[in-house]
Design a protein around this motif. Structure first.
Motif, PDB file in Angstrom:
ATOM      1  N   GLY A  41     -12.462 -38.084  -9.937  1.00 56.44           N
ATOM      2  CA  GLY A  41     -11.327 -37.729 -10.767  1.00 56.44           C
ATOM      3  C   GLY A  41     -10.862 -36.300 -10.605  1.00 56.44           C
ATOM      4  O   GLY A  41      -9.811 -35.929 -11.102  1.00 56.44           O
ATOM      5  N   ASP A  42     -11.643 -35.452  -9.929  1.00 53.96           N
ATOM      6  CA  ASP A  42     -11.253 -34.057  -9.722  1.00 53.96           C
ATOM      7  C   ASP A  42     -10.091 -33.964  -8.750  1.00 53.96           C
ATOM      8  O   ASP A  42      -9.969 -34.769  -7.829  1.00 53.96           O
ATOM      9  N   VAL A  43      -9.240 -32.960  -8.954  1.00 52.51           N
ATOM     10  CA  VAL A  43      -8.159 -32.661  -8.029  1.00 52.51           C
ATOM     11  C   VAL A  43      -8.639 -31.501  -7.174  1.00 52.51           C
ATOM     12  O   VAL A  43      -8.966 -30.432  -7.695  1.00 52.51           O
ATOM     13  N   VAL A  44      -8.717 -31.714  -5.860  1.00 50.83           N
ATOM     14  CA  VAL A  44      -9.300 -30.717  -4.957  1.00 50.83           C
ATOM     15  C   VAL A  44      -8.397 -30.451  -3.759  1.00 50.83           C
ATOM     16  O   VAL A  44      -7.544 -31.258  -3.418  1.00 50.83           O
ATOM     17  N   THR A  45      -8.612 -29.295  -3.159  1.00 49.34           N
ATOM     18  CA  THR A  45      -8.034 -28.975  -1.861  1.00 49.34           C
ATOM     19  C   THR A  45      -9.202 -28.809  -0.907  1.00 49.34           C
ATOM     20  O   THR A  45     -10.164 -28.086  -1.219  1.00 49.34           O
ATOM     21  N   VAL A  46      -9.126 -29.469   0.241  1.00 51.59           N
ATOM     22  CA  VAL A  46     -10.222 -29.449   1.191  1.00 51.59           C
ATOM     23  C   VAL A  46      -9.739 -28.884   2.522  1.00 51.59           C
ATOM     24  O   VAL A  46      -8.694 -29.293   3.033  1.00 51.59           O
ATOM     25  N   ASP A  47     -10.488 -27.942   3.060  1.00 51.95           N
ATOM     26  CA  ASP A  47     -10.278 -27.465   4.422  1.00 51.95           C
ATOM     27  C   ASP A  47     -11.382 -28.071   5.265  1.00 51.95           C
ATOM     28  O   ASP A  47     -12.539 -28.112   4.841  1.00 51.95           O
ATOM     29  N   GLY A  48     -11.026 -28.550   6.454  1.00 49.80           N
ATOM     30  CA  GLY A  48     -12.047 -29.156   7.281  1.00 49.80           C
ATOM     31  C   GLY A  48     -11.541 -29.565   8.637  1.00 49.80           C
ATOM     32  O   GLY A  48     -10.415 -29.246   9.031  1.00 49.80           O
ATOM     33  N   VAL A  49     -12.380 -30.291   9.329  1.00 49.94           N
ATOM     34  CA  VAL A  49     -12.088 -30.756  10.686  1.00 49.94           C
ATOM     35  C   VAL A  49     -11.942 -32.268  10.644  1.00 49.94           C
ATOM     36  O   VAL A  49     -12.822 -32.974  10.142  1.00 49.94           O
ATOM     37  N   PHE A  50     -10.829 -32.763  11.168  1.00 46.78           N
ATOM     38  CA  PHE A  50     -10.533 -34.188  11.221  1.00 46.78           C
ATOM     39  C   PHE A  50     -11.166 -34.750  12.492  1.00 46.78           C
ATOM     40  O   PHE A  50     -10.801 -34.357  13.601  1.00 46.78           O
ATOM     41  N   LEU A  51     -12.141 -35.655  12.366  1.00 35.34           N
ATOM     42  CA  LEU A  51     -12.914 -36.143  13.511  1.00 35.34           C
ATOM     43  C   LEU A  51     -12.940 -37.669  13.575  1.00 35.34           C
ATOM     44  O   LEU A  51     -12.879 -38.334  12.545  1.00 35.34           O
TER      45      LEU A  51
END
Length: 139
Positions: A41-51
């Motif tokens: 239920g949390d609203v988040v922003t994620v930085d990462g690598v799409f693999l």
């Protein structure tokens, strides 16, 4: 060496999904200190690598899969904006808006057919199936 690991499922916010469509989702893999930062239920922003995710190394399964593979996001940073989408809605209301909301809720609750009114608001784009909507509401 063992490393903390968590798999999360990300999903579009309801406000960003076109009417009548199903929200898209994808897997998010967190390792180390990034685990247990977010809850459902949390609203988040994620930085990462799409693999791409490997289905099989070799053999029949790899040959059957061909060039098709699933994808995931390997998290590098997670920022939690709101602990819950619904909780943040009530925090931003003024006292007057809160009173109006409570009055509207009481009107529905003390109305002639509160279950009918609420079930009619479930999936309004789907005509009919009132009995199914009522059963979903009463679950």
């Amino acid at each position: 060496k063992f490393v903390k690991f968590q798999e999360l499922k990300l999903q579009e916010l309801p406000s960003q999904v076109p009417m009548g469509h199903v929200p898209r989702s994808m897997s998010l893999y967190c390792r180390g200190e990034l685990t247990r930062l977010a809850s459902p239920g949390d609203v988040v922003t994620v930085d990462g690598v799409f693999l791409p995710q490997r289905i099989a190394e070799s053999g029949y399964r790899a040959m059957k899969a061909g060039l098709i593979s699933t994808t995931y996001l390997e998290a590098q940073n997670i920022v939690v904006h709101k602990k819950s989408y619904d909780e943040s809605l009530s925090e931003n209301l003024s006292e007057e808006e809160t009173k109006k909301l409570n009055n509207d809720i009481m009107k529905v609750a003390t109305g002639e057919d509160p279950i009918g009114a609420l079930s009619a608001s479930i999936a309004p784009e789907i005509f009919g199936h009132e009995d199914i909507k009522r059963s979903l509401l009463l679950q």
